[in-house]
Design a protein around this motif. Structure first.
Motif, PDB file in Angstrom:
ATOM      1  N   GLU A  74       1.053   9.271 -11.992  1.00 17.79           N
ATOM      2  CA  GLU A  74      -0.479   8.932 -12.754  1.00 17.79           C
ATOM      3  C   GLU A  74      -0.390   7.505 -13.381  1.00 17.79           C
ATOM      4  OE1 GLU A  74      -1.244  12.141 -15.353  1.00 17.79           O
ATOM      5  OE2 GLU A  74      -1.154  13.748 -13.959  1.00 17.79           O
ATOM      6  N   LYS A  75       0.555   7.382 -14.182  1.00 16.77           N
ATOM      7  CA  LYS A  75       0.515   6.089 -14.940  1.00 16.77           C
ATOM      8  C   LYS A  75       1.176   4.914 -14.163  1.00 16.77           C
ATOM      9  CE  LYS A  75       0.723   8.399 -19.179  1.00 16.77           C
ATOM     10  NZ  LYS A  75       1.463   8.663 -20.506  1.00 16.77           N
ATOM     11  N   THR A  76       0.732   3.614 -14.562  1.00 20.96           N
ATOM     12  CA  THR A  76       1.832   2.440 -13.948  1.00 20.96           C
ATOM     13  C   THR A  76       3.211   2.654 -13.911  1.00 20.96           C
ATOM     14  OG1 THR A  76      -0.407   0.906 -14.329  1.00 20.96           O
ATOM     15  CG2 THR A  76       2.103   0.062 -14.026  1.00 20.96           C
ATOM     16  N   ARG A  77       3.612   3.020 -15.041  1.00 25.78           N
ATOM     17  CA  ARG A  77       5.037   3.249 -15.091  1.00 25.78           C
ATOM     18  C   ARG A  77       5.565   4.556 -14.385  1.00 25.78           C
ATOM     19  NH1 ARG A  77       4.502   5.140 -20.637  1.00 25.78           N
ATOM     20  NH2 ARG A  77       4.632   7.377 -20.652  1.00 25.78           N
ATOM     21  N   ASP A  78       4.766   5.305 -13.698  1.00 27.08           N
ATOM     22  CA  ASP A  78       5.212   6.530 -12.953  1.00 27.08           C
ATOM     23  C   ASP A  78       5.209   5.749 -11.605  1.00 27.08           C
ATOM     24  OD1 ASP A  78       4.983   8.121 -15.089  1.00 27.08           O
ATOM     25  OD2 ASP A  78       2.877   8.919 -14.437  1.00 27.08           O
ATOM     26  N   TYR A  79       4.359   5.332 -11.096  1.00 24.90           N
ATOM     27  CA  TYR A  79       4.334   4.399  -9.835  1.00 24.90           C
ATOM     28  C   TYR A  79       5.379   3.517  -9.581  1.00 24.90           C
ATOM     29  CZ  TYR A  79      -0.198   6.517  -8.347  1.00 24.90           C
ATOM     30  OH  TYR A  79      -1.017   7.371  -7.682  1.00 24.90           O
ATOM     31  N   VAL A  80       5.841   2.699 -10.834  1.00 27.40           N
ATOM     32  CA  VAL A  80       6.772   1.924 -10.441  1.00 27.40           C
ATOM     33  C   VAL A  80       8.303   2.789 -10.410  1.00 27.40           C
ATOM     34  CG1 VAL A  80       8.381  -0.094 -11.605  1.00 27.40           C
ATOM     35  CG2 VAL A  80       5.743   0.032 -12.029  1.00 27.40           C
ATOM     36  N   ALA A  81       8.264   3.783 -11.029  1.00 28.33           N
ATOM     37  CA  ALA A  81       9.514   4.414 -11.031  1.00 28.33           C
ATOM     38  C   ALA A  81       9.577   5.222  -9.519  1.00 28.33           C
ATOM     39  CB  ALA A  81       9.588   5.623 -12.045  1.00 28.33           C
ATOM     40  N   TRP A  82       8.273   5.649  -9.038  1.00 29.39           N
ATOM     41  CA  TRP A  82       8.107   6.267  -7.783  1.00 29.39           C
ATOM     42  C   TRP A  82       8.569   5.125  -6.636  1.00 29.39           C
ATOM     43  CZ3 TRP A  82       6.233   5.211  -2.936  1.00 29.39           C
ATOM     44  CH2 TRP A  82       5.901   6.031  -2.179  1.00 29.39           C
ATOM     45  N   SER A  83       8.421   4.044  -6.817  1.00 25.45           N
ATOM     46  CA  SER A  83       8.722   2.787  -5.771  1.00 25.45           C
ATOM     47  C   SER A  83       9.984   2.660  -5.889  1.00 25.45           C
ATOM     48  CB  SER A  83       7.710   1.660  -6.144  1.00 25.45           C
ATOM     49  OG  SER A  83       6.263   1.791  -6.245  1.00 25.45           O
TER      50      SER A  83
END
Length: 262
Positions: free
Chosen positions: A113-122
């Protein structure tokens, strides 16, 4: 070009990057002028940056010589540049990976959901696919095919297909049904990554190290031959793939050697 942003930055900031050269006519350039710039710049930036800048400015003179016929030679090519730095061989251990995820505050099981979630996902997706950060950020839902992701335009200017492991498919299933799979830009991704890796007390790990780690694991765990691996990673030269991105440790080599005898 994929590197257009960097090239434009280096040209627009010439007066700051090369103050002794910025106002000089191309006809007045001397090897000593460039050597002076090189020696000063070497104190300010890494060797890789210096070599990149030299290549960009040299290309301008090559264009002036071969396309505009303004010069008979390229003076930049008469100046020796420092040798390339030793390639990175930083590995990412399972412990490092867990430490990073804890710092991100995302366990890899919920939709980001958050930016840091997407960076972790990436980061996790890169570890599974060996894709570059820019390639992951540029993915669209239409690029997802049956068992692979199609990258229409990559760093080397060509398209490529990247097979998806079970874990990569699981990660993709966590994403919302939007066209832009990872809705953050590169600057936000890089800033978040730097902040979190420092929080995790892992400042020495770069996002791009995930590509090294993924490639090394593909050889170790899947036994992929180098010619197949090159198709997956997009490397045109086998030497670059083997000598720069494949980073086995001594035990990896011992294990693979013993497998051939069993």
């Amino acid at each position: 070009m994929r590197s257009a942003r960097t090239i434009l930055f280096k040209i627009k900031n010439l007066d700051r990057i090369a103050p002794n050269l910025a106002d000089k006519s191309i006809y007045d350039f001397k090897p000593a002028d460039i050597a002076e710039w090189r020696n000063q710049r070497k104190k300010e930036v890494k060797v890789a940056t210096l070599r990149n800048e030299h290549g960009i400015y040299s290309a301008v003179f090559t264009y002036a010589m071969k396309e505009l016929f303004l010069l008979e030679s390229n003076v930049w090519q008469s100046v020796t540049m420092p040798s390339k730095s030793k390639p990175r061989n930083q590995r990412i251990t399972p412990e490092d990976q867990e430490q990073l995820l804890q710092a991100f505050g995302w366990d890899g099981t919920k939709s980001p959901e958050k930016t840091r979630d997407y960076v972790a996902w990436s980061f996790l997706f890169a570890m599974e696919t060996a894709m570059r950060q820019s390639e992951i950020l540029a993915m669209r839902r239409a690029d997802l095919k049956d068992g692979f992701v199609h990258l229409p335009f990559t760093k080397n200017g060509e398209s490529r297909n990247v097979p998806l492991s079970k874990e990569a498919k699981r990660l993709l299933a966590l994403l919302p049904g939007k066209d832009a799979l990872v809705p953050i830009d590169k600057s936000k991704c890089c800033a978040t990554w730097t902040r979190v890796k420092n929080k995790a007390d892992l400042p020495h790990i770069n996002f791009h190290d995930s590509r090294h780690e993924a490639i090394t694991r593909m050889v170790k765990d899947k036994g992929l031959p180098v010619e197949v691996l090159a198709k997956i990673t997009g490397h045109k030269t086998i030497g670059m793939l083997v000598n720069t991105y494949y980073n086995p440790d001594a035990q990896d080599l011992v294990d693979m050697f013993n497998k051939t005898e069993s």
